[in-house]
Write a protein that holds these residues in place. Structure first.
Motif, PDB file in Angstrom:
ATOM      1  N   VAL A 194      72.597  34.038  12.909  1.00  0.00           N
ATOM      2  CA  VAL A 194      71.246  35.197  14.004  1.00  0.00           C
ATOM      3  C   VAL A 194      71.152  34.141  14.287  1.00  0.00           C
ATOM      4  O   VAL A 194      70.228  33.668  15.059  1.00  0.00           O
ATOM      5  CB  VAL A 194      70.847  34.471  12.442  1.00  0.00           C
ATOM      6  N   ILE A 222      62.426  37.442  14.780  1.00  0.00           N
ATOM      7  CA  ILE A 222      63.656  37.654  14.327  1.00  0.00           C
ATOM      8  C   ILE A 222      62.977  39.547  13.283  1.00  0.00           C
ATOM      9  O   ILE A 222      64.155  39.864  12.408  1.00  0.00           O
ATOM     10  CB  ILE A 222      63.727  36.750  12.585  1.00  0.00           C
ATOM     11  N   LEU A 227      66.650  41.559  11.802  1.00  0.00           N
ATOM     12  CA  LEU A 227      68.152  40.518  11.595  1.00  0.00           C
ATOM     13  C   LEU A 227      67.169  40.173   9.621  1.00  0.00           C
ATOM     14  O   LEU A 227      68.539  39.394   9.558  1.00  0.00           O
ATOM     15  CB  LEU A 227      67.671  38.928  12.055  1.00  0.00           C
ATOM     16  N   GLU A 228      66.074  40.547   9.457  1.00  0.00           N
ATOM     17  CA  GLU A 228      65.967  40.012   8.113  1.00  0.00           C
ATOM     18  C   GLU A 228      66.590  40.762   7.392  1.00  0.00           C
ATOM     19  O   GLU A 228      67.141  40.751   6.087  1.00  0.00           O
ATOM     20  CB  GLU A 228      64.642  40.798   7.856  1.00  0.00           C
ATOM     21  N   VAL A 230      70.011  40.651   7.776  1.00  0.00           N
ATOM     22  CA  VAL A 230      71.106  40.602   7.502  1.00  0.00           C
ATOM     23  C   VAL A 230      70.380  39.037   6.518  1.00  0.00           C
ATOM     24  O   VAL A 230      71.777  38.528   6.170  1.00  0.00           O
ATOM     25  CB  VAL A 230      71.839  40.185   8.508  1.00  0.00           C
ATOM     26  N   LEU A 231      69.252  38.263   6.788  1.00  0.00           N
ATOM     27  CA  LEU A 231      69.049  37.518   5.951  1.00  0.00           C
ATOM     28  C   LEU A 231      68.961  37.269   4.575  1.00  0.00           C
ATOM     29  O   LEU A 231      69.395  36.315   4.491  1.00  0.00           O
ATOM     30  CB  LEU A 231      67.851  37.263   6.750  1.00  0.00           C
TER      31      LEU A 231
ATOM     32  N   ALA C 114      71.060  45.486  12.881  1.00  0.00           N
ATOM     33  CA  ALA C 114      70.652  43.931  13.470  1.00  0.00           C
ATOM     34  C   ALA C 114      70.602  44.462  15.450  1.00  0.00           C
ATOM     35  O   ALA C 114      72.072  44.188  15.732  1.00  0.00           O
ATOM     36  CB  ALA C 114      70.459  43.284  12.781  1.00  0.00           C
ATOM     37  N   ASP C 115      69.553  43.513  15.779  1.00  0.00           N
ATOM     38  CA  ASP C 115      70.418  43.308  17.114  1.00  0.00           C
ATOM     39  C   ASP C 115      70.842  42.022  17.027  1.00  0.00           C
ATOM     40  O   ASP C 115      69.937  40.611  17.025  1.00  0.00           O
ATOM     41  CB  ASP C 115      69.021  43.393  18.015  1.00  0.00           C
ATOM     42  N   TRP C 116      72.058  41.270  17.329  1.00  0.00           N
ATOM     43  CA  TRP C 116      72.709  39.994  17.494  1.00  0.00           C
ATOM     44  C   TRP C 116      72.658  39.364  18.820  1.00  0.00           C
ATOM     45  O   TRP C 116      72.461  38.164  18.365  1.00  0.00           O
ATOM     46  CB  TRP C 116      73.896  40.108  16.837  1.00  0.00           C
ATOM     47  N   SER C 119      69.950  36.034  19.178  1.00  0.00           N
ATOM     48  CA  SER C 119      70.033  34.443  18.873  1.00  0.00           C
ATOM     49  C   SER C 119      70.832  33.721  20.003  1.00  0.00           C
ATOM     50  O   SER C 119      70.286  32.707  20.826  1.00  0.00           O
ATOM     51  CB  SER C 119      71.583  34.104  17.646  1.00  0.00           C
TER      52      SER C 119
ATOM     53  N   TRP D   7      79.150  44.576  16.643  1.00  0.00           N
ATOM     54  CA  TRP D   7      79.531  45.554  15.246  1.00  0.00           C
ATOM     55  C   TRP D   7      80.530  45.705  14.315  1.00  0.00           C
ATOM     56  O   TRP D   7      80.476  45.970  13.359  1.00  0.00           O
ATOM     57  CB  TRP D   7      78.161  46.875  14.492  1.00  0.00           C
TER      58      TRP D   7
END
Lengths: 523, 426, 190, 118
Positions: A194, A222, A227-228, A230-231, C114-116, C119, D7
């Motif tokens: 992330v 985020i 991405l939350e 994931v976190l 998720a949209d990687w 980062s 992914w």
């Protein structure tokens, strides 16, 4: 290139410890297995490291092991290790713990293992790992330090290899530990993904640099990127790894077995050292890195739940134990639950003059002396009787009134009876919970505290009203062990009677990990 | 330069030819694949024939050492002997023991060969003449060679034979232990060359190579790192389980070790891989320490437009194969505890000392402006340091020989009750 | 066939190798055979590293996992098992499935949604954090560029990174390995 | 757009991790549990390297006169290297423990290790 001078100065306690471990190992080789003064050398190393820590306390805080650009020497990556008051606080706890453990275990170990040099070297390395955990400012260093402490702990637990229980305890500890640490590493890899960097916070660096904390603070971005999702699992996985070190429920299953099987001085160490270091990492990560408001609402519930489970399960499971080391394992699980209440109360208002995190640190400070004092007595009895079953404590009053009364003081303090240190600690954490509006936590804490009276009194009943077993005469105790008990007694009373200075100390350390003012104001 | 252009042109010509045949552009992926396939076939062919004649060479050479003639019946000088042997081996009955774990037993024999072939991918025989010039070439060699342990375990376990298992465990313990000095001894060379690529390592030993760029003259590394070379050679001999380090298959103790139960073709595969590894290790020794395909003197590098890299590489490789055979012909086998002791108590400390020495001299010469551009002075440093290291070596070997008897004494003392039990347990 | 498809096929094959190796570990009846499946999985992961352009790591993976850790495991099996020993079938599997499946679902969904790229782009590196011309040159100097060989790749960069940004971790891991060495000897030595 | 989305890699890693976790939960033999842990650690590394390759900050640099995008850090790879080192250290200690247990108890089946229980 990192700045070598600042490393030599601000990393000196750890350098002293590493050097000490090396010297002890080499000394052990040099004397070729004869009985030597490895313990004394270890004590020297610990005292030197303590001196360095005290000296550093007066120095300005600094993050060391930074990376600098080739040309101008400007910092391009914040230091991987933070040397500030918070780190010093945990350095102090780690070093004092080990000092007391070495003093109380010296006699116990003599004749029980042929590998004295290795034992003390590993102990010194364990302290080094704890210090690293306290100051780590890089995900890689966090992972390494936790694993470092784990590996040394496994070996120390299994150290009495002629004793099947010790080896078995080591293996169980290892298997639980390696699974949870793998989970933690998985979580760390996700967090890295992330953030795109492993550097945690921009600690004490003048320029703004890419760090995990910095990226996570951009909470809106985020959330938009999804991405939350994931976190939160990632934070949960990290919690598993750290919770394992602290022995929080449900990551506690190893601890009764490891405590019972390990050599008693190691049990004493495990009940304090890794717990303190685990809290050091936990508090810093949760507040400085995951302390952003959006994320916090996610993990706060988890922390509260874990705290409740830990307090309840620890206290109830302790009721049925017949082995004192096992009983103390559950007792220390319960105590860790109380400490966690401070974190669960974080960020939602505070008790007059005391930060909620400060209350955790204060509890920790009170706990280490009390618990180590109690364990010193267990070591003395185990050494004499070769057993830590409840019966071995029978008639302690007749065999050694000093130890019996000291034991009573320590257990009273663990229960939380004023004016002892345990009371101050409990008052601080539960007061913080109440001030933060977490009434259920405080109520459960107090109620489970009442349950704990039962099992602590079982030990005391044996000690004061039981009859000594046939042939057990007066208990002779080594001077070093008496010294440990005396120090623990003094500290238990000091923190209980004059908490002011200790509250200040805990508060100052906690202030360093509390997020900046505007983040709190944002609530 | 001319030779290089000639070679590059010829490679380009081959590419064009293939592309034409396939009807594709010269830079198409398929052409790459075809080139890889061709180089794989070339390697396989050369190594295969090399292996066959390595057996002949070994028997002939050992015969001479032992004052015999060696094979001389089949063909002139017995040159056709390898083929006769091959036919014999292929026609032998293939036996799988009844108790063996069939899958693991057979797979063990099959898997032992690929690592020994794959390592040739990073052996260069001239500019541009390398199957793949990996940036991590040397590490690739080491890591692929280290996978050869697994089939050995499989062979030992799958055979369900105690000699096979003991042989496998001995072999693996030995290979794993000697891997450490083998790699550590080369780190000094890697430091000087500043690369892991085998091609880069070769070039660093020539004029105008990377060695020159950082102040080292175009010399073969054996002159700068002689002790490392000796360590590497010994460790490699142990890695490929040749005498005097062939305990894993010491006939007099454990029959033929992990391949006791194998016969016919499967036994042949073990032989094959061992000779492959011998050739590969010889090639690696010449690349790391003897300049690979570089000629000993610059004017010998080419005749007219023809680059002689392949010739020098081949000559050096054959030389080292002969060295391994010479070891076998003249040295007695080590005892098992001596073998492990030698790796851990002599070779590892020495290679660490060598690494320290190289690092220190490298640091001093690179950080001091006075020294850069003074290759002779730097060489002098290395010579003095190596002499010191040689003295340390002799001392260490003396110490080791004195101390390697100790376990026996302790054991006898323990048996006689002279040692306290605690110490025996420790 | 386009290079793109070729890459995808290569990925599929390697992923299948890694996952089937892992599956073999939990399905095999004998501990030794489990270990062999595990090695297959390691090799598959090494291949995936190559696809991710982390060649050095792929080589290290083979060297350490296949060449060292699996050897340790095989040794432990040989020293602790009856050679013919068969492992008992797995126990408690319904419970384990109950734990593992939701976990897998959660992480897989997170990884998928998720949209990687966030980062990668969101925070610009500050001045000086970029690769200096000097460093970029260092990566290429080990072999004279005009000779037309490939770059030595990330090995040089990795070395520099370990000695600057990750110096502390590098030093600590050395002590960890020493501790593990001492500990293993203390525990297992006869 | 790269040929393979990130992914895919993450899914393989998650799969490896889950299978490893399953192995640690169900297997009775201590060595088998350790194998499960090794699988989990491999998943960690695959995760880290995939995310390094796809989600690291990039910078522009000039190499040989050409402007190229370079990944500005190697954190993911470095992390993986350290995890491999840790795995080696852990395996050494763990297998030493397993061998020591076997020596004193003649078994490494976890259910038969019952000296300590509450």
């Amino acid at each position: 290139m990192p700045n070598l001078d600042s490393i030599l100065i601000h990393f000196s306690p750890e350098l002293v410890l590493a050097l000490g471990a090396l010297v002890v190992l080499l000394y052990d080789i040099a004397i070729r297995g004869r009985d030597g003064r490895q313990a004394q050398l270890t004590l020297v190393a610990l005292v030197l490291a303590l001196g360095a820590t005290f000296w550093l306390w007066g120095q300005p805080p600094l993050a060391i092991f930074e990376a600098r650009g080739a040309a101008g020497g400007a910092v391009v990556r914040p230091g991987a290790f933070i040397s500030d008051g918070y780190t010093h606080f945990f350095r102090l706890i780690g070093l004092l713990t080990t000092l007391l453990v070495v003093l109380s275990g010296m006699v116990y170990l003599r004749g029980r293992t042929p590998f004295k040099g290795e034992f003390y070297a590993l102990l010194l390395c364990a302290v080094m790992a704890m210090n690293l955990m306290a100051g780590a400012n890089d995900l890689i260093v966090v992972a390494l330090a936790i694993e470092f402490l784990s590996i040394t702990s496994y070996v120390l637990t299994a150290f009495l290899r002629s004793d099947p229980a010790s080896i078995e305890a080591g293996l169980k500890y290892f298997l639980y530990g390696s699974v949870t640490s793998a989970a933690m590493l998985f979580g760390i890899s996700l967090i890295y993904g992330v953030a795109g960097t492993t550097s945690l916070t921009p600690a004490y660096a003048p320029e703004a640099m890419r760090t995990v904390a910095g990226v996570l603070a951009e909470h809106d971005t985020i959330a938009v990127a999804g991405l939350e999702s994931v976190l939160l699992p990632a934070i949960m996985l990290v919690l598993a790894g750290v919770g394992f070190k602290i022995a929080l429920v449900p990551f506690h299953q190893w601890s009764p077995d490891a405590y019972e099987g390990a050599p008693t001085p190691v049990t004493a160490f495990l009940s304090v050292g890794p717990k303190a270091a685990g809290f050091a990492v936990l508090l810093r990560l949760m507040t400085r890195v995951f302390g952003d408001s959006g994320l916090m609402s996610g993990w706060m519930g988890m922390i509260g739940l874990i705290a409740i489970l830990t307090m309840v399960l620890g206290n109830i499971a302790a009721l049925t134990q017949s082995n004192v080391k096992r009983l103390m394992a559950y007792s220390s699980i319960a105590q860790a639950g109380y400490m966690l209440v401070g974190l669960a109360a974080y960020g939602q208002g505070q008790l007059a003059g005391l930060d909620p995190l400060g209350s955790t640190l204060l509890f920790l400070l009170a706990y280490i002396f009390t618990n180590l004092g109690a364990f010193a007595i267990i070591i003395a009895i185990d050494h004499a009787a070769g057993s830590s079953e409840l019966e071995a404590f029978s008639g302690l009053m007749k065999r050694s009134p000093f130890l019996a009364i000291a034991l009573a003081v320590f257990l009273f303090s663990l229960i939380g009876i004023p004016p002892l240190s345990g009371f101050v600690g409990k008052f601080a954490v539960f007061g913080s919970a109440v001030a933060a509006g977490q009434i259920p936590l405080a109520v459960i804490g107090v109620l489970t505290g009442v349950i704990s009276v039962v099992y602590y009194f079982r030990i005391l009943r044996e000690a004061f009203f039981g009859q000594p077993v046939e042939g057990a005469g007066r208990l002779t105790v080594a001077p070093s062990l008496t010294f440990v008990v005396a120090v623990a007694l003094v500290m238990t009373f000091a923190i209980g009677l004059a908490p002011g200075a200790f509250v200040d100390m805990a508060n100052q350390a906690a202030a360093l990990i509390a997020p900046a003012g505007e983040m709190l104001a944002g609530h | 330069m001319i030779a290089m252009h000639f070679l590059q042109a010829s490679v380009g010509w081959i590419r064009g030819l293939i592309a034409g045949q396939l009807g594709l552009a010269a830079d198409a992926l398929w052409v790459d694949l075809a080139i890889w396939l061709i180089s794989a076939l070339v390697i396989l062919g050369v190594v295969q024939v090399g292996m066959l004649y390595a057996t002949w060479l070994e028997r002939k050479f050992l015969g001479r050492i032992q004052d015999r003639l060696g094979p001389n019946r089949v063909g002139i000088f017995g040159l056709l002997q390898p083929f006769a042997d091959m036919v014999k081996m292929l026609t032998k009955e293939d036996i799988t023991p009844a108790q063996a774990h069939r899958g693991v037993f057979n797979l063990g024999a099959i898997l032992v060969v690929p690592p020994a072939i794959v390592v040739f991918a990073v052996v260069p025989v001239g500019i541009g003449l390398i199957a793949t010039d990996l940036s991590v070439g040397f590490l690739f060699f080491i890591s692929v060679a280290s996978t050869a342990i697994i089939p050995i375990f499989m062979a030992g376990w799958g055979s369900r034979n105690k000699f096979a298992i003991i042989g496998a465990m001995r072999a693996v313990a030995q290979i794993v232990s000697y891997e450490i000095p083998q790699v550590l001894s080369v780190v000094g060379v890697l430091l000087l060359a500043g690369t892991l690529s085998t091609q880069g390592l070769t070039l660093a030993q020539g004029n105008g190579g990377a060695g020159d760029a950082i102040g080292y003259p175009g010399l073969w590394f054996v002159l700068i790192q002689p002790i490392a070379f000796v360590i590497f050679l010994l460790a490699t001999t142990a890695e490929i389980e040749r005498t005097p380090f062939d305990i894993p298959e010491a006939e007099s103790e454990i029959i033929a070790g992990y391949h006791t139960e194998y016969s016919g073709l499967k036994f042949g595969l073990f032989q094959l891989s061992q000779y492959f590894m011998t050739i590969a290790s010889a090639a690696m020794a010449s690349i790391l320490f003897f300049g690979g395909w570089l000629a000993p003197l610059p004017f010998l590098q080419r005749i007219g437009p023809l680059d002689l890299g392949w010739f020098w590489m081949g000559a050096k490789t054959i030389f080292f194969v002969l060295v391994f055979m010479w070891f076998r012909g003249t040295w007695p086998r080590l005892r098992s505890d001596q073998l492990m002791g030698f790796a851990w108590k002599v070779l590892v400390p020495l290679s660490l000392a060598n690494l320290l020495m190289t690092g220190l001299i490298g640091y001093v010469t690179q950080s001091s402006t006075n020294l850069s551009g003074q290759p002779l002075l730097i060489l002098l440093f290395f010579a003095v340091a190596n002499a010191l290291l040689l003295m340390a070596t002799l001392w260490l070997i003396g110490w080791w020989r004195k101390n390697s008897e100790r376990p026996r004494i302790r054991f006898e003392q323990a048996a006689a009750g002279e040692l306290p039990p605690a110490e025996v347990a420790a | 066939m386009s290079p793109l498809l070729l890459q995808q096929i290569a990925f599929m094959v390697l992923a299948a190798i890694s996952l089937s190796g892992a599956w073999g570990v939990i399905r095999a009846h004998s501990v030794f055979v489990s270990a062999l499946w595990l090695i297959l999985s390691f090799v598959g992961v090494a291949g995936l590293y190559v696809m991710l352009e982390a060649g050095f790591l792929a080589v290290i993976q083979v060297l350490v996992y296949v060449g060292a850790i699996s050897v340790l495991i095989l040794f432990a099996i040989m020293l602790t098992e009856d050679v013919m020993g068969q492992a008992e079938p797995a126990s408690q599997w319904p419970l384990a499935v109950l734990i593992v499946l939701p976990f897998f679902g959660m992480l897989a969904k997170a990884a998928f949604t998720a949209d990687w790229q966030l980062s990668a782009g969101s925070v610009a590196p500050p001045e000086g954090a970029s690769i200096s011309a000097e460093t970029a040159k260092l990566v290429t100097t080990a072999i004279p560029a005009e000779q037309g060989f490939r770059l030595p790749g990330q090995v040089v960069m990795l070395g520099r990174s370990l000695m600057t940004e990750h110096l502390l971790a590098f030093e600590v891991v050395a002590v960890v390995l020493l501790v593990a060495l001492v500990g293993a000897i203390v525990i297992a030595r006869d | 757009m790269p040929a393979i989305p990130v992914w895919w890699y993450l899914m393989v890693a998650t799969g490896l991790f889950s299978i490893g976790l399953y192995a640690t939960l169900t297997r009775r033999n201590a060595v088998n549990v350790l194998m499960g842990v090794e699988l989990m650690l491999n998943a960690v590394n695959l995760n880290a390297v995939a995310l390094w390759r796809y989600a690291s900050p990039t910078v522009s640099a000039t190499v040989d006169g050409q402007s190229v995008q370079l990944l500005s850090t190697l954190d993911g790879q470095v992390f993986a290297i350290f995890v491999i080192a840790l795995a080696a250290a852990e395996a050494a200690v763990g297998l030493a423990l397993i061998i020591a247990v076997y020596r004193s108890r003649r078994t490494v089946e976890l259910e038969q290790l019952d000296m300590l229980q509450g």
